[in-house]
Design an enzyme around this catalytic site. Structure first.
Site, PDB file in Angstrom:
ATOM      1  N   LEU A 148      40.988  40.593  40.207  1.00 30.76           N
ATOM      2  CA  LEU A 148      41.992  39.544  40.335  1.00 30.76           C
ATOM      3  C   LEU A 148      41.243  38.229  40.527  1.00 30.76           C
ATOM      4  O   LEU A 148      40.209  38.209  41.193  1.00 30.76           O
ATOM      5  CB  LEU A 148      42.907  39.785  41.545  1.00 30.76           C
ATOM      6  CG  LEU A 148      43.845  40.999  41.512  1.00 30.76           C
ATOM      7  CD1 LEU A 148      44.586  41.114  42.840  1.00 30.76           C
ATOM      8  CD2 LEU A 148      44.827  40.910  40.359  1.00 30.76           C
ATOM      9  N   ASP A 149      41.756  37.158  39.965  1.00 33.23           N
ATOM     10  CA  ASP A 149      41.145  35.855  40.185  1.00 33.23           C
ATOM     11  C   ASP A 149      41.134  35.526  41.677  1.00 33.23           C
ATOM     12  O   ASP A 149      41.973  36.009  42.441  1.00 33.23           O
ATOM     13  CB  ASP A 149      41.916  34.760  39.445  1.00 33.23           C
ATOM     14  CG  ASP A 149      41.769  34.853  37.935  1.00 33.23           C
ATOM     15  OD1 ASP A 149      40.834  35.528  37.478  1.00 33.23           O
ATOM     16  OD2 ASP A 149      42.607  34.254  37.229  1.00 33.23           O
ATOM     17  N   LYS A 150      40.229  34.682  42.069  1.00 28.17           N
ATOM     18  CA  LYS A 150      40.123  34.254  43.465  1.00 28.17           C
ATOM     19  C   LYS A 150      41.461  33.766  44.011  1.00 28.17           C
ATOM     20  O   LYS A 150      41.860  34.115  45.126  1.00 28.17           O
ATOM     21  CB  LYS A 150      39.081  33.142  43.589  1.00 28.17           C
ATOM     22  CG  LYS A 150      38.993  32.505  44.967  1.00 28.17           C
ATOM     23  CD  LYS A 150      38.012  31.340  44.973  1.00 28.17           C
ATOM     24  CE  LYS A 150      38.006  30.632  46.320  1.00 28.17           C
ATOM     25  NZ  LYS A 150      37.068  29.484  46.339  1.00 28.17           N
TER      26      LYS A 150
END
Length: 312
Positions: A148-150
């Site tokens: 997942l993106d930050k």
């Protein structure tokens, strides 16, 4: 995800394979690393096999996964654990937490936290820092299966052993995992639900960004459904969407929603500079359905984060 773009010189020897050119001429990955690191190749804007024979003059876009961490320090970081057994762990990742260490993020990541958790389960996680066993000494890895993106919060799964990791990874690869996201987007989509079937390719203007394409790029499919639309003086018109990506391209949901004309609120990359001020990216991995290594099919759910209320 590391990447590189280049033009193959016309002076290369005739009959050279793409994987050999990458290993011997570009020298960014060895031939064994090409497979281990999941190299994805675009030749002249189209997906290509690493066995392709080059003629010279081709445009290459390469991307691959980060190198396996040779030394990872366990860190006792708070985790919102949704489920855990002897084979897997499911976490509700907080917004702002990076999944893997990388440039600018050497620690404080989900990987650091999961290694600490694993060592705790084995009775070896009471210490941190320089005195604590790292990934190299313990022989363990954090086992993270997907990313997942930050700035994206929500459900993410990791495996405690290699066999479990392989079983889960295969489900993601063959698209047998059902992922559902929630997003707050600008405006009110005309269609209550729909499918965005647009290829995604790296932007020629900014190689860190992606854009849609009618011809080039990798097939990318995203289903969406409008749950509710809102209007307020502070934020204007915005809508809550449920999103089900079929493919898992980098930035896929963000790029597709921008293409739809309804970028995600708080998106610093694809918000087109006219976003209302909100507390971070309004994208959350709400549900994850898959078969566990035990054979049981499970769905893991989370509530919407507090930031989604926008103080209404």
């Amino acid at each position: 995800m590391p990447s590189r773009s280049c033009i193959v010189p016309v002076s290369i020897p005739p009959g050279i394979r793409l994987d050999r050119y990458i290993a011997e001429y570009l020298k960014i990955l060895s031939r064994s690393q090409i497979r281990a690191r999941g190299l994805e190749v675009m030749v002249n804007g189209r997906a290509a096999k690493i066995s392709r024979i080059l003629k010279g003059g081709e445009s290459l876009d390469l991307s691959w996964s980060e190198a396996e961490i040779s030394f990872l320090v366990p860190e006792d970081l708070p985790l919102d654990i949704l489920y855990e057994d002897d084979r897997v762990i499911v976490v509700n990742k907080a917004q702002g937490m990076v999944v893997h260490p990388g440039a600018g993020n050497p620690g404080g990541t989900l990987a650091n936290a999961l290694l600490f958790r694993r060592l705790q389960r084995l009775g070896a996680g009471s210490a941190e820092g320089a005195g604590a066993p790292g990934a190299r000494e313990s022989g363990l890895r954090p086992g993270i299966v997907h990313r997942l993106d930050k700035d994206t919060s929500g459900v993410i799964i990791a495996a405690w052993d290699e066999e479990a990791h392989a079983l889960l990874s295969e489900q993601f690869k063959t698209r047998k995992v059902r992922k559902t996201y929630a997003a707050l987007v600008r405006g009110w989509p005309k269609e209550a639900e729909g499918c965005i079937d647009k290829k995604i390719v790296r932007s020629s203007r900014d190689r860190k960004l992606f854009t849609v394409s009618d011809e080039k790029g990798r097939q990318s499919i995203t289903y969406y459904k409008v749950v509710r639309s809102y209007s307020s003086k502070a934020f204007g018109v915005f809508s809550l969407l449920l999103i089900r990506p079929i493919t898992g391209r980098t930035h896929q949901i963000r790029v597709h929603l921008k293409h739809l004309g309804h970028p995600i609120l708080g998106d610093p990359l694809y918000g087109e500079g006219s976003q209302v001020r909100v507390k971070g990216l309004m994208l959350h991995a709400k549900r994850l359905s898959l078969r566990l290594p035990s054979g049981e099919y499970r769905t893991f759910r989370t509530r919407l984060p507090k930031r989604f209320t926008l103080n209404l």
